[in-house]
Design a protein around this motif. Structure first.
Motif, short mmCIF file in Angstrom:
data_model
loop_
_atom_site.label_atom_id
_atom_site.label_comp_id
_atom_site.label_asym_id
_atom_site.label_seq_id
_atom_site.Cartn_x
_atom_site.Cartn_y
_atom_site.Cartn_z
N THR A 193 0.82 -1.21 0.00
CA THR A 193 0.00 0.00 0.00
C THR A 193 0.86 1.26 0.00
OG1 THR A 193 -1.75 -1.16 1.21
CG2 THR A 193 -1.82 1.24 1.23
N ILE A 194 1.85 1.30 0.91
CA ILE A 194 2.72 2.47 0.98
C ILE A 194 3.54 2.62 -0.30
CG2 ILE A 194 4.68 3.49 2.21
CD1 ILE A 194 3.66 2.21 4.75
N TYR A 195 4.04 1.52 -0.81
CA TYR A 195 4.88 1.55 -2.02
C TYR A 195 4.06 2.01 -3.22
CZ TYR A 195 8.46 -0.05 -5.33
OH TYR A 195 9.42 -0.12 -6.31
N LEU A 196 2.85 1.51 -3.36
CA LEU A 196 2.01 1.88 -4.49
C LEU A 196 1.63 3.36 -4.44
CD1 LEU A 196 -0.76 -0.19 -6.13
CD2 LEU A 196 -1.29 2.15 -5.45
N VAL A 197 1.26 3.85 -3.27
CA VAL A 197 0.91 5.27 -3.13
C VAL A 197 2.13 6.14 -3.41
CG1 VAL A 197 0.18 7.05 -1.49
CG2 VAL A 197 -1.00 4.86 -1.55
N PHE A 198 3.30 5.71 -2.94
CA PHE A 198 4.53 6.45 -3.20
C PHE A 198 4.80 6.55 -4.70
CE2 PHE A 198 9.15 6.15 -4.04
CZ PHE A 198 9.56 7.37 -3.53
N LEU A 199 4.67 5.45 -5.42
CA LEU A 199 4.89 5.47 -6.86
C LEU A 199 3.86 6.34 -7.57
CD1 LEU A 199 5.73 1.70 -7.61
CD2 LEU A 199 7.32 3.62 -7.50
N SER A 200 2.62 6.27 -7.12
CA SER A 200 1.58 7.08 -7.77
C SER A 200 1.83 8.57 -7.56
CB SER A 200 0.20 6.69 -7.23
OG SER A 200 0.03 7.11 -5.90
N LEU A 201 2.31 8.95 -6.36
CA LEU A 201 2.60 10.36 -6.11
C LEU A 201 3.81 10.84 -6.90
CD1 LEU A 201 1.99 10.66 -2.25
CD2 LEU A 201 0.49 11.38 -4.12
N LEU A 202 4.77 9.94 -7.16
CA LEU A 202 5.91 10.32 -8.00
C LEU A 202 5.46 10.74 -9.39
CD1 LEU A 202 8.73 7.69 -7.25
CD2 LEU A 202 8.65 10.09 -6.58
N VAL A 203 4.38 10.14 -9.85
CA VAL A 203 3.85 10.47 -11.18
C VAL A 203 2.88 11.63 -11.12
CG1 VAL A 203 2.54 9.58 -13.15
CG2 VAL A 203 4.15 8.09 -11.97
N SER A 204 1.94 11.58 -10.19
CA SER A 204 0.83 12.54 -10.19
C SER A 204 1.22 13.92 -9.66
CB SER A 204 -0.33 11.99 -9.36
OG SER A 204 0.06 11.75 -8.02
N VAL A 205 2.14 14.00 -8.70
CA VAL A 205 2.50 15.31 -8.13
C VAL A 205 3.17 16.22 -9.16
CG1 VAL A 205 3.97 16.48 -6.45
CG2 VAL A 205 2.57 14.55 -5.73
#
Length: 291
Positions: free
Chosen positions: A60-72
């Protein structure tokens, strides 16, 4: 006492009552979830095997981290474009309507698109990266809107003062406007992360419902069992709750596992929000000269 003051006090009391009712409801909901999760707690729930949820917690933490790397970066960039570069016209109208439409789309629809674009078209199996990219599609409109609103709400003196001192427009945006708007931008990041933590429907078709991790291969990213390999399947906490309530019915501890996973997910989201809010408050105080 005048009628205007009576109305003012009455409406103030009503709004205070609504606020306290909402706060009480949220506290009741949160405490109920946490209490139910701890009520059936077993120590093996903390492990990475059997009934343990540690792997799902990491996913969960890893997936959210990766998604924020793209979306932010994309969200902030799009927000800056809307606030500082886009000119009034049909293109801007279409752009804004597209963002609003994207933010209102059902997550199951985004999940099906993610399955088509990141799984079928690439010929890959379910993987965490596909889930993160799908969550990014859901997150970008939130961050874009908050960035746009934050920059537009800044006093015009911020921009004019920077330009008058010889800074270029890009320097003004990077070093002045974004810095000053960052506390509000972080609100969009919090909303995006919160959606990533709790999302299940979109991940059902992209990140998968299985997890095999060998923690001894932590730094061997190319290993299929490495925790850091983004191309492996990774069940998240929200998906694990769904699985325990459906396919996990044969597990005698399914209800306890689902309740404990829900409690962990609530606490994780709360801690992330509190930490990010703390950072946002410090930025706001710094921008206000420490006040």
């Amino acid at each position: 006492m005048s009628r205007a003051k009576i109305k003012d006090r009455l409406m103030t009391g009503i709004f205070y009552a609504i606020g306290w009712i909402m706060l009480a409801f949220l506290l009741y909901l949160m405490l109920t979830i946490i209490f139910d999760g701890l009520k059936g707690f077993q120590w093996d729930f903390l492990g990475a095997a059997g009934n343990g949820i540690f792997n799902q917690f990491f996913n969960t933490i890893y997936l959210v981290f990766l998604s924020l790397l793209v979306s932010v970066p994309i969200g902030i960039g799009a927000g800056v474009y809307l606030a500082e570069y886009a000119k009034e016209g049909k293109f801007l109208t279409i752009f804004e309507i597209s963002i609003e439409s994207l933010s209102s789309l059902s997550s199951i629809v985004i999940g099906l698109f993610g399955y088509l674009a990141f799984i079928m078209w690439t010929g890959m199996s379910w993987n965490i990266l596909a889930g993160a990219l799908t969550i990014s599609i859901l997150s970008i409109p939130l961050i874009t809107t908050e960035t746009n609103n934050a920059i537009r709400s800044l006093p015009v003196e911020y921009k004019e003062g920077s330009l008058s001192l010889g800074a270029t427009k890009s320097e003004t945006i990077r070093k002045v406007l974004i810095s000053a708007a960052m506390p509000q931008i972080l609100t969009g990041v919090i909303m995006a992360a919160g959606r990533g933590f709790g999302e299940a429907a979109a991940l059902l078709y992209t990140s998968g419902q299985s997890t095999y991790i060998n923690w001894q291969n932590f730094w061997k990213v190319i290993s299929p069992s490495s925790p850091l390999n983004p191309f492996r399947s990774g069940e998240t906490l929200s998906l694990h709750i769904w699985a325990m309530r459906t396919e996990g019915a044969l597990n005698p501890s399914a209800t306890q596992i689902a309740n404990f996973t829900s409690a962990v997910l609530v606490v994780l989201t709360l801690l992330f929000t509190l930490v990010t809010r703390r950072i946002s408050d410090r930025m706001r105080k710094r921008n206000n000269g420490g006040n």
